[in-house]
Design an enzyme around this catalytic site. Structure first.
Site, short mmCIF file in Angstrom:
data_model
loop_
_atom_site.label_atom_id
_atom_site.label_comp_id
_atom_site.label_asym_id
_atom_site.label_seq_id
_atom_site.Cartn_x
_atom_site.Cartn_y
_atom_site.Cartn_z
N ASP A 102 0.83 -1.21 0.00
CA ASP A 102 0.00 0.00 0.00
C ASP A 102 0.87 1.26 0.00
OD1 ASP A 102 -2.18 -1.65 0.33
OD2 ASP A 102 -2.12 -1.47 2.51
N1 URA Z 1 -1.30 -6.00 3.85
C1 URA Z 1 -1.70 -4.72 3.93
O1 URA Z 1 -2.67 -4.42 4.60
N2 URA Z 1 -1.01 -3.80 3.24
C2 URA Z 1 0.08 -4.08 2.50
O2 URA Z 1 0.67 -3.19 1.90
C3 URA Z 1 0.48 -5.43 2.44
C4 URA Z 1 -0.23 -6.37 3.12
#
Ligand code: URA
Length: 244
Positions: A102
């Site tokens: 993310d």
């Molecule tokens: N899980 C999440 O919530 N975000 C990420 O970036 C990777 C795994």
């Protein structure tokens, strides 16, 4: 010399199996001639076209990036935000991230131009383990940790069993540091898992990907994978589960 289906897969156009299908269907030309033989070998200077579109053969390259927060896991952005590609100004090959983190998650992200390698590692059946460290609001209790371990129901289904440890607790601030090891790669999975059991994530970092970690790197730094690491990742994806 490389097998034609491998060259097509490396270009990220299709999986190896789909590439074979394209060849058998007569949709692939080498130097202008339709090739239907699966074993055909091609040289880097050969012109390969798939359904009339020429593919470029690049040498495969592999990098490990310590992605900072505030960066998107793609190679371009229509809103002109910083992308993970921006950390490789010296790399000419068309690299892209294997999976994604993310915008507000930091940590280990692999980048490559090897489509077959990327498809392989992302395939859920190989169950490659990823380790996340989350700072959460609140203090998870034993039965809640057990819920996460067993699998929690998210809107896209129940999660596979995870390994979960509460690493530390700050009673005064009412926050905890939790380690989660999962092998699935659903969108915002760790955040959603923790939120579902009542512990919103305030900070998230991917610490490990299979046997790889971030040792020696600061956020925003990258290094090339060694040939041995590439081989090991390939063999993990060939032989199945990685249990770290
Ligand atoms: N899980 C999440 O919530 N975000 C990420 O970036 C990777 C795994």
């Amino acid at each position: 010399m490389e097998r034609l289906q491998k060259v097509i897969a490396h270009a990220g156009i299709a999986s190896r199996r789909k590439a074979e299908q394209l060849i058998l269907e007569g949709k692939v030309r080498v130097n202008g001639k339709v090739i239907k033989e699966l074993g055909t070998k091609v040289k880097p200077q050969d012109r390969v076209e798939v359904e009339g579109v020429q593919i470029e053969q690049e040498k495969p390259v592999y990098f490990l990036l310590y992605k900072p927060t505030g960066v998107i896991s793609s190679v371009t952005d229509d809103k002109d935000r910083k992308t993970v590609r921006d950390y490789f100004p010296y790399v000419e090959e068309r690299i892209y991230p294997i999976g994604r983190l993310d915008y507000d998650t930091s940590g280990l992200l692999l980048m490559t131009n090897d489509g077959a390698f990327a498809n392989h590692l992302m395939h859920p059946k190989y169950e490659i383990e990823k380790t996340y460290i989350a700072k959460v609001k609140g203090i998870p209790q034993k039965h809640e940790v057990r819920l996460l371990e067993k699998g929690v129901r998210l809107e896209d289904g129940v999660t596979a069993p995870a390994k979960v440890r509460v690493l530390s607790v700050d009673k005064r601030k009412q926050t905890s540091i939790v380690e989660l090891v999962i092998h699935e790669g659903r969108n915002r999975q760790v955040r959603r898992m923790l939120e579902t059991v009542g512990y919103p994530v305030v900070k998230l970092k991917r610490e490990r990907y299979a046997f790889l970690d971030l040792v020696g790197l600061n956020a925003g730094e990258a290094r090339e994978l060694t040939p041995h690491e590439v081989k090991k990742l390939n063999s993990l994806a060939d032989t199945g589960k990685e249990r770290v």
